[in-house]
Write a protein that holds these residues in place. Structure first.
Motif, mmCIF file in Angstrom:
data_model
loop_
_atom_site.group_PDB
_atom_site.id
_atom_site.type_symbol
_atom_site.label_atom_id
_atom_site.label_comp_id
_atom_site.label_asym_id
_atom_site.label_seq_id
_atom_site.Cartn_x
_atom_site.Cartn_y
_atom_site.Cartn_z
ATOM 1 N N TYR A 396 0.836 -1.209 0.048
ATOM 2 C CA TYR A 396 -0.118 0.029 -0.147
ATOM 3 C C TYR A 396 0.707 1.063 -0.074
ATOM 4 N N LEU A 397 2.010 1.339 0.781
ATOM 5 C CA LEU A 397 2.714 2.452 1.098
ATOM 6 C C LEU A 397 3.584 2.704 -0.147
ATOM 7 N N LEU A 398 4.015 1.587 -0.744
ATOM 8 C CA LEU A 398 4.878 1.608 -2.032
ATOM 9 C C LEU A 398 4.137 2.182 -3.014
ATOM 10 N N ALA A 399 2.742 1.694 -3.228
ATOM 11 C CA ALA A 399 2.094 2.061 -4.176
ATOM 12 C C ALA A 399 1.879 3.378 -4.218
ATOM 13 N N LEU A 400 1.321 3.928 -2.741
ATOM 14 C CA LEU A 400 1.368 5.535 -2.767
ATOM 15 C C LEU A 400 2.625 6.353 -3.146
ATOM 16 N N ALA A 401 3.513 5.927 -2.658
ATOM 17 C CA ALA A 401 4.885 6.664 -3.066
ATOM 18 C C ALA A 401 4.995 6.615 -4.486
ATOM 19 N N SER A 402 4.709 5.557 -5.270
ATOM 20 C CA SER A 402 4.843 5.373 -6.520
ATOM 21 C C SER A 402 3.811 6.345 -7.366
ATOM 22 N N ALA A 403 2.542 6.548 -6.745
ATOM 23 C CA ALA A 403 1.554 7.396 -7.343
ATOM 24 C C ALA A 403 2.312 8.700 -7.141
ATOM 25 N N TYR A 404 2.843 9.173 -6.054
ATOM 26 C CA TYR A 404 3.198 10.646 -5.678
ATOM 27 C C TYR A 404 4.299 11.033 -6.505
ATOM 28 N N ILE A 405 5.352 9.897 -6.572
ATOM 29 C CA ILE A 405 6.514 10.320 -7.433
ATOM 30 C C ILE A 405 6.369 10.480 -8.867
ATOM 31 N N SER A 406 5.295 9.733 -9.307
ATOM 32 C CA SER A 406 4.961 9.963 -10.683
ATOM 33 C C SER A 406 4.241 11.114 -10.870
ATOM 34 N N THR A 407 3.590 11.743 -10.002
ATOM 35 C CA THR A 407 2.636 13.120 -10.372
ATOM 36 C C THR A 407 3.006 14.208 -9.563
ATOM 37 N N ALA A 408 3.607 13.968 -8.363
ATOM 38 C CA ALA A 408 4.112 14.953 -7.357
ATOM 39 C C ALA A 408 2.887 15.880 -7.111
ATOM 40 N N GLU A 409 1.770 15.293 -6.900
ATOM 41 C CA GLU A 409 0.452 15.952 -6.503
ATOM 42 C C GLU A 409 -0.315 15.050 -5.310
ATOM 43 N N TRP A 410 -0.448 15.734 -4.060
ATOM 44 C CA TRP A 410 -0.833 14.791 -3.293
ATOM 45 C C TRP A 410 -2.436 14.381 -3.572
ATOM 46 N N GLN A 411 -2.887 15.135 -4.376
ATOM 47 C CA GLN A 411 -4.405 14.968 -4.635
ATOM 48 C C GLN A 411 -4.496 13.464 -5.431
ATOM 49 N N PHE A 412 -3.513 13.129 -6.316
ATOM 50 C CA PHE A 412 -3.536 11.890 -7.041
ATOM 51 C C PHE A 412 -3.648 10.635 -5.897
ATOM 52 N N LEU A 413 -3.157 10.822 -4.689
ATOM 53 C CA LEU A 413 -3.431 9.810 -3.622
ATOM 54 C C LEU A 413 -4.938 9.498 -3.223
ATOM 55 N N ALA A 414 -5.534 10.596 -3.162
ATOM 56 C CA ALA A 414 -6.916 10.670 -2.911
ATOM 57 C C ALA A 414 -7.557 10.128 -4.122
ATOM 58 N N LEU A 415 -7.404 10.368 -5.389
ATOM 59 C CA LEU A 415 -7.919 9.942 -6.431
ATOM 60 C C LEU A 415 -7.541 8.475 -6.616
ATOM 61 N N MET A 416 -6.457 8.096 -6.124
ATOM 62 C CA MET A 416 -6.250 6.498 -6.196
ATOM 63 C C MET A 416 -6.858 5.817 -5.337
ATOM 64 N N ALA A 417 -7.358 6.485 -4.052
ATOM 65 C CA ALA A 417 -8.334 5.830 -3.183
ATOM 66 C C ALA A 417 -9.592 5.330 -3.986
ATOM 67 N N VAL A 418 -9.955 6.521 -4.546
ATOM 68 C CA VAL A 418 -11.505 6.125 -5.275
ATOM 69 C C VAL A 418 -11.219 5.270 -6.371
ATOM 70 N N LEU A 419 -10.128 5.186 -7.171
ATOM 71 C CA LEU A 419 -10.194 4.410 -8.274
ATOM 72 C C LEU A 419 -9.981 2.925 -7.727
ATOM 73 N N SER A 420 -9.302 2.887 -6.595
ATOM 74 C CA SER A 420 -9.115 1.417 -5.840
ATOM 75 C C SER A 420 -10.269 0.713 -5.826
ATOM 76 N N LEU A 421 -11.255 1.463 -5.236
ATOM 77 C CA LEU A 421 -12.691 1.222 -4.945
ATOM 78 C C LEU A 421 -13.191 0.760 -6.106
ATOM 79 N N VAL A 422 -13.133 1.293 -7.460
ATOM 80 C CA VAL A 422 -13.478 0.820 -8.583
ATOM 81 C C VAL A 422 -12.880 -0.398 -8.916
ATOM 82 N N GLY A 423 -11.640 -0.423 -8.999
ATOM 83 C CA GLY A 423 -10.789 -1.538 -9.188
ATOM 84 C C GLY A 423 -11.086 -2.813 -8.387
ATOM 85 N N TYR A 424 -11.453 -2.574 -7.265
ATOM 86 C CA TYR A 424 -11.954 -3.714 -6.285
ATOM 87 C C TYR A 424 -13.247 -4.164 -6.631
#
Lengths: 500, 145
Positions: A396-424
């Motif tokens: 989980y933490l590495l995935a969040l770090a990857s998302a942040y490194i890739s975008t440099a925007e914290w908002q993408f972490l929240a977006l990732m949470a929403v998309l993860s629900l869709v993915g699940y």
């Protein structure tokens, strides 16, 4: 050309830099979100003291093996190390869950090495005719190739074709989020500034694959390779099987390597397209396409061979024409500047000898990376037997770090949470997830090529000779694949083939 | 299972509808791609809704599919996101790893395992990412800088 090999082989310092670059490149590939571009950017400050040849060897070796290293998290944890690795997740991680991670990593390593070598051979053979070849392919052909990829993604879905198409359309729609490139209009951003640059592929893929897989692991509370029936003692056998897989599917390795190299030559298509096209080719040519998505080793071999062979192809426009075939190649060109190389069409003429040293470095680094991965595969496979409680929080933490490194925007972490629900939800409801990723990857390229084709040729772009040939070929292959999948899925229990 | 399928298809249909509304005001070159994707997606999602609603029921459909066993993993992932957003990767991540292993791990040594997991997370982010790789990670909204 052979002078390049002699130069490389007789200079111990060059071999040393090559040997140093390989593990560094593999490590950058293995840490999700970093990848080849960040690897090149990270080492640029240290290149100041390098001489020209050593610097070129170091850079090319570092960049060439990133995808080989990326196979590790992709197969073991279901986290794609790089963008093109998304095509390997489906079958690679399924193999890991079956206890065959070592076999998958061995096959991936060998396919990567052979792909890298074939890419270098293509680079050497095609370079003199590169310009003519590139003139054959224009926006209409790129558009048709991307459309083929999109249609193909639906046929991958077997019985769940409607669900697959819906998921593909969702990926496509999200691919259009951001500022449109020609007219500069904001689309589907709803006023969110962080979405101006579009939906990030790393965020989407992690949310669709890595997070739902880990949630499922947390739900079942069993190790990744639980109940697989393979113990530590089976590791040498798995390595042997992985190598035999390569021999058994040698023509697939050859064909996907060639496809990867050719896609690499075409600027703008990139590694993601190469990997998915080759995954599609592996499905299409398999006698049992219904196994794909459930741990078919060909689903690992095809994209892995393409990932590495694409690097050789992409060097053709980069080194011989001064046109970077991808953003990674553009950064490679920039990284060459401090070494005294000025990018441009005369690069190969000016530095002909060095280009051939780079070609040989490409070959040797790919082989060395494959050997290293095979040697480490058994030890790395231990991860698939570790208590999931110790793995899940780190993923989980590495995935969040990857998302942040890739975008440099914290908002993408929240977006990732929403998309993860869709993915699940997609995973639990057995909706195909691969078409979503393919839609997301191919969407911008398809739109760009369509608008440019319409602007330049009007609707008549479809009647260009190469376009007509492509349309006939693509239609025939899609129809053939759909027929084979529907006939083979009749023998598969209901719901079994819907979980890709 | 089938009801959840219908709900998922309806949710996606709604999403496609919102996207179509958004792009309807743009010039054709800008609207063509998203309108095609969302339009086709909406039609197919509607077809999926009709298909699942009209299909004959089976005993499997009557069983509840989702339950507490789904909520706990979801909650732990959301806790990871919240921890990182509030306290950043190094501190929030370390704290999250500690709490997760402590709550979900079993056995007498779980406190030790939780402490080791927390230390590993802090080292990973502070040493590997920030120091060795020079990657500046998010510090969290509650912490300065």
């Amino acid at each position: 050309m052979l002078q390049g090999l002699v130069t490389l082989a007789t200079d111990p310092w060059l071999l040393l830099w090559l040997a140093a670059a390989v593990p560094i490149g593999m490590a950058f590939g293995a840490i999700p979100g970093l990848g080849g571009k960040i690897a090149l950017i990270s080492v640029m400050p240290f290149l100041a003291g390098f001489d020209l040849v050593a610097g070129c060897v170091f850079l090319i070796s570092l960049h060439a093996v990133v995808h080989t290293g990326a196979a590790v998290p992709t197969i073991l944890l279901g986290i794609p190390g790089t963008g093109p690795s998304t095509a390997v997740v489906l079958d690679g991680h399924s193999m890991a869950r079956r206890g065959e991670a070592t076999r998958a990593m061995t096959a991936a390593a060998a396919a990567s090495a052979i792909g890298g070598v074939i890419g270098a051979v293509v680079l050497a053979a095609v370079a003199p005719f590169a310009l003519g070849l590139m003139r054959l392919v224009s926006y209409p052909e790129i558009f048709l190739l991307t459309v083929f990829g999109l249609i193909f993604s639906a046929t991958l879905s077997g019985q769940a074709m409607v669900k697959g198409l819906v998921a593909g359309c969702l990926g496509l729609t999200l691919a259009f989020v951001g500022i449109e490139s020609v007219f500069g209009v904001q689309r589907l951003t709803y006023g969110a500034v962080f979405l101006w640059d579009g939906m990030d592929l790393v965020v989407a893929v992690l949310a669709l694959y890595a997070i739902p897989e880990m949630m499922d692991l947390a739900r079942t509370r069993k190790p990744i390779a639980a109940g697989a029936g393979y113990g530590i003692e089976a590791e040498p056998r798995q390595i042997r099987t992985g190598l035999i897989d390569i021999l058994r599917h040698r023509w697939l390795v050859f064909r996907t390597s060639m496809i990867g190299a050719i896609v690499g030559i075409i600027p703008g298509l990139g590694g993601d397209v190469a990997a998915w096209l080759c995954y599609g080719h592996a499905v299409q040519t398999s006698r049992t396409p219904e196994r794909f998505g459930h741990g078919a080793v060909e689903g690992v071999i095809g994209p892995e061979a393409a990932n590495n062979s694409k690097e050789g192809g992409a060097l053709i426009p980069t080194l011989f024409l001064g046109i970077p075939g991808s953003s990674g190649m553009a950064i490679l060109l920039v990284a060459l500047v401090p070494l005294g190389v000025s990018p441009g069409p005369h690069l190969a003429l000016q530095f002909g000898d060095i280009v051939w040293v780079m070609v040989w470095a490409l070959v040797l680094s790919n082989i060395l990376a494959a050997v290293m991965l095979v040697l480490m595969a058994s030890r790395l496979n231990a991860l698939s037997r570790v208590d999931p409680v110790l793995i899940i929080p780190f993923v989980y933490l590495l995935a969040l770090a990857s998302a942040y490194i890739s975008t440099a925007e914290w908002q993408f972490l929240a977006l990732m949470a929403v998309l993860s629900l869709v993915g699940y939800a997609l995973m639990r409801q057995r909706w195909p997830r691969a078409p979503f990723v393919i839609g997301l990857i191919l969407g911008p390229a398809a739109e760009d090529a369509l608008i440019k084709s319409l602007s330049l040729w009007g609707p008549g772009f479809l009647f260009r000779p190469v376009s007509i040939l492509l349309i006939v070929f693509l239609l025939a292959t899609v129809v053939q694949l759909a027929r084979r999948l529907s006939s083979s899925s009749a023998h598969v229990p209901r719901g079994h083939d819907e979980a890709r | 299972m089938r009801r959840a399928d219908t709900v998922l298809a309806l949710a996606l249909l709604l999403g496609f509808g919102v996207a179509i509304l958004d792009v309807s005001g743009y010039r054709w070159q800008v609207a063509l791609g998203p309108a095609l994707a969302a339009g086709i997606g909406a039609l197919l999602a509607a077809a999926q809704v009709i298909r699942t609603t009209m299909a004959p029921g089976s005993p499997e459909d009557a069983r509840p599919v989702y339950g507490r066993h789904d909520l706990a993993p979801l909650a732990w992932f959301l806790a990871a996101v919240a921890g990182v957003l509030l306290l950043g990767f190094t501190i929030g991540g370390g704290l999250y790893a500690f709490l997760n292993v402590l709550a979900n791990g079993g056995g007498r040594r779980r406190l030790l395992r939780a402490a080791l997991a927390a230390a590993a997370a802090v080292l990973l982010f502070a040493l590997v990412f920030e120091t060795l790789l020079g990657v500046r990670l998010y510090r969290g909204v509650l912490l300065p800088g």
